[in-house]
Enzyme design. Structure first.
Site, PDB file in Angstrom:
ATOM      1  N   ASP A   1      42.140  54.351  35.185  1.00  0.00           N
ATOM      2  CA  ASP A   1      42.237  54.277  36.646  1.00  0.00           C
ATOM      3  C   ASP A   1      42.865  55.573  37.128  1.00  0.00           C
ATOM      4  O   ASP A   1      43.927  55.969  36.655  1.00  0.00           O
ATOM      5  CB  ASP A   1      43.110  53.087  37.072  1.00  0.00           C
ATOM      6  CG  ASP A   1      42.377  51.762  36.881  1.00  0.00           C
ATOM      7  OD1 ASP A   1      41.159  51.797  36.596  1.00  0.00           O
ATOM      8  OD2 ASP A   1      43.020  50.707  37.003  1.00  0.00           O
TER       9      ASP A   1
ATOM     10  N   ASP B   1      33.036  41.849  39.982  1.00  0.00           N
ATOM     11  CA  ASP B   1      34.300  41.110  39.928  1.00  0.00           C
ATOM     12  C   ASP B   1      34.009  39.634  40.165  1.00  0.00           C
ATOM     13  O   ASP B   1      33.517  39.264  41.232  1.00  0.00           O
ATOM     14  CB  ASP B   1      35.259  41.599  41.032  1.00  0.00           C
ATOM     15  CG  ASP B   1      35.799  42.989  40.736  1.00  0.00           C
ATOM     16  OD1 ASP B   1      35.544  43.496  39.623  1.00  0.00           O
ATOM     17  OD2 ASP B   1      36.473  43.566  41.607  1.00  0.00           O
TER      18      ASP B   1
END
Lengths: 194, 489
Positions: free
Chosen positions: B249, B368
């Site tokens: 990330d 997701d």
């Protein structure tokens, strides 16, 4: 000078980084004049057969490829465009090496993405010093079923298909050597040294 | 061992003879080209085509259709029947046929020598047709007048190393191959393809154990006695390795980690970490720009360029991609693939456009999902916003629109280290025919194993267990290998 043909379809920077890292002079170009003067040509591929074929035709690079006598390396789509015909978009290709391009059969996960083994069927300066059954990185939905006499190595993905093909001064690989770690660099180095 | 479907042709049609007897012909309605394409679709990697008219008359009679089969399938084809002189053999080999089968012609020593010198021994196969211990020639109608041993000696002397071995008595009878004969010839150091009577997977496995190079399936394939798809599957080797993918990330050029945006902790410099992972056995890297805004886009492009210069394994970039132009910039900067999340839900057409323009191989859709009433629902905007869309249906839609891979995140498991949601993975992996990357929940090496074995994932992604050194990639791969998972070591 080694020239990497850029036909506006993809990532050629990684390839140039790899070649420069090996200590060879190398330029990315879509200029037919420069490509004609190259002492080695690399033809990478990404994107679709039809748009790539169109770009090559428009620029006249297709004719240069067909007539070149210098060592030539086709990568992925750059390999497939050397065939007679591709089932991707049903386009005729450059007819440099006899054979057609087919889609990976239904039933398999398509695209094939990842590291797969490459099994040598004959020796070649391109493969010198690389272990048989070494892993290389593939990312493709189609493959070039070249006539068997031109096949240097194959890969098993449920179906066995040619991974390395050569004819005269033309070499080509279905995988991405520039993304295949040390073995890939070795192959690129072999090509640069031919 | 190669499984070789056989197409025998009389007068342009598929036939099978029984015991090589032209008086006992069984004709099949299917066109030879269609039959060849069907074999290919079932998973065949090569074919054998015999011109039975050619074998009978001494020169090819069905050349046109045989060439059509080659053009239509492109498969390596071994061709036989009536190839008795140099010109005929050359014609086939020069037009790209993989191998020619010689039978009667093998007595012409110069022909064989010439062919081997020009094309190599691997492209010349000699048919050894045996009937009651005698070698037969001329379309199996005449005894050659010598024993098998004498015959083998003769062909070895001229440089032949490939044999197509047929027990004439068994051929077309579906009674099983002659294992004793096969074993005997294999022991003479020939590469032997066995034909005649093969009907079951068990027989094929036994031939494989004996060391046969190939096995020809004829009648059993036409008559549905054997399930070709499962036979090809059994003998095929899928060597594609399961991938291990560290996920980084990114915020302002640094790698950070937090539980979905909360308590961000800086892990280190993105380029340095990428280099170290690539040197330590990572198969691929994923970079997610978690602060993707227009102003920051430029920093991301510079970072991607730097990463591309420093690693030679593939990497994916995601975060805030909303248009074709975004994709183009990232690919041009050196990214191999892009990953789309919320944008793919909001605009499924964008997925289509990217696939059409750049190809499916560079497009990862990140999904997701959260459990809801016995199923899973899609969430967007980093898991904050429910959409009410069924996750499995969405996966199917993305495949249809041209996604190359699905990265499956579980909001229930993300950051918990309790293991992957293997039920979610499994249902998606079994629904779509594109690779599935498992994500969310990695806590132990066993979790990775389960994502692959139970979840049927093609690749496994994780972040903190790698970043904090809890699991090393090399040790993880060693562990997976010990559990018979194919990994790149």
């Amino acid at each position: 000078m080694i020239v990497i043909i850029d036909y506006k379809s993809g990532n050629v920077g990684s390839l140039q980084n790899a070649i420069l890292g090996l200590g060879y002079d190398c330029e990315i170009s879509s200029d037919p004049g420069k490509i004609k003067k190259a002492n080695k040509i690399i033809f990478p591929g990404q994107g679709r057969a039809k748009s790539a074929r169109r770009e090559l035709k428009k620029s006249g690079i297709d004719k240069i490829i067909k007539s070149t006598r210098v060592p030539f390396l086709g990568i992925c789509l750059g390999m497939q465009l050397l065939a007679d015909f591709s089932a991707e978009d049903n386009v005729s290709c450059l007819s440099v090496i006899p054979g057609n391009v087919f889609k990976l059969p239904a039933g398999l996960k398509v695209p094939q993405i990842g590291w797969n083994r490459v099994r040598f069927s004959r020796s070649s300066p391109l493969l010198t010093g690389i272990n048989n059954n070494e892993f290389f990185y593939f990312a493709h939905s189609y493959y070039f079923q070249a006539s068997a006499q031109y096949v240097l190595a194959t890969t098993d993905y449920g179906v066995e298909f040619p991974a390395v093909i050569s004819r005269d001064n033309f070499y080509s690989v279905q995988f991405h050597p520039e993304k295949s770690g040390l073995a890939g660099l070795k192959l690129l180095n072999n090509f640069c040294a031919i | 061992m190669k499984i070789i479907p056989a197409i025998d042709i009389i007068a342009g049609r598929c036939v099978r003879l029984t015991q090589g007897d032209y008086g006992r012909v069984k004709r099949y309605a299917v066109d030879p080209v269609v039959a060849a394409l069907q074999f290919r679709e079932s998973g065949a990697s090569c074919l054998q085509v015999i011109d039975l008219d050619g074998a009978k008359f001494g020169y090819p009679k069905n050349e046109k259709i045989i060439k059509k089969i080659f053009q239509a399938t492109g498969l390596p084809i071994t061709v036989g029947g009536g190839i008795r002189d140099l010109k005929t053999a050359k014609q086939f080999l020069d037009s790209g046929f993989y191998r020619v089968i010689l039978s009667t012609a093998v007595f012409k020593k110069n022909l064989v020598k010439n062919l081997i010198a020009n094309y190599g021994a691997e492209r010349i196969v000699v048919a050894v047709d045996v009937k009651d211990g005698q070698v037969m020639t001329r379309g199996w109608r005449q005894a050659a007048g010598m024993s098998i041993d004498q015959y083998l000696k003769l062909i070895k002397a001229v440089g032949i190393n490939q044999i197509l071995l047929t027990d004439v008595v068994r051929d077309g009878t579906l009674s099983g191959p002659n294992f004793v004969l096969a074993s005997k010839v294999i022991k003479n150091n020939f590469k032997v393809t066995v034909a005649g009577g093969i009907t079951t997977l068990a027989q094929l496995r036994r031939l494989n154990r004996l060391g046969a190079d190939g096995a020809v399936i004829g009648k059993a394939a036409y008559e549905g006695q054997i399930d070709l798809v499962s036979v090809f599957k059994y003998f095929s080797r899928d060597n594609l390795a399961k991938r291990i993918i560290p996920c980084l990330d990114i915020k302002d050029g640094l790698v950070v980690k937090g539980k979905r945006f909360q308590e961000l902790a800086v892990i280190g410099d993105a380029v340095e970490l990428a280099k170290s992972y690539s040197q330590n056995g990572a198969d691929e890297l994923v970079f997610l720009d978690i602060a993707a805004t227009i102003e920051k886009r430029k920093t991301l492009i510079t970072l991607v360029q730097k990463i591309a210069k420093n690693i030679n394994i593939p990497f994916t970039v995601g975060g805030g991609i909303n248009s074709l132009a975004d994709v183009k910039k990232l690919l041009a900067a050196g990214a191999d693939k892009v990953s789309l999340g919320s944008a793919a839900v909001r605009n499924p057409n964008l997925v289509k456009q990217i696939a059409r323009r750049f190809g499916s191989q560079c497009l990862v859709i990140s999904l997701d999902a959260k459990r809801y009433r016995g199923g899973w629902r899609v969430f967007i905007d980093s898991g904050r916003k429910p959409t009410g869309i069924d996750a499995v249906g969405f996966a199917r839609l993305m495949e249809k629109n041209g996604a190359g891979e699905l990265l499956v995140n579980s909001l229930d498991r993300d950051g918990t280290k309790r293991g992957f949601d293997v039920e979610l993975l499994k249902i998606i992996a079994e629904t779509v025919k594109i690779p599935v990357i498992a994500s969310s929940g990695a806590g132990s090496k066993q979790d990775f194993l389960q994502a692959i074995t139970l979840g049927k994932a093609d690749a496994v992604l994780a972040a903190s267990v790698f970043h904090y050194g809890q699991i090393g990639i090399k040790e993880l791969k060693k562990y997976l290998k010990s559990k018979n998972i194919n990994v790149r070591i």
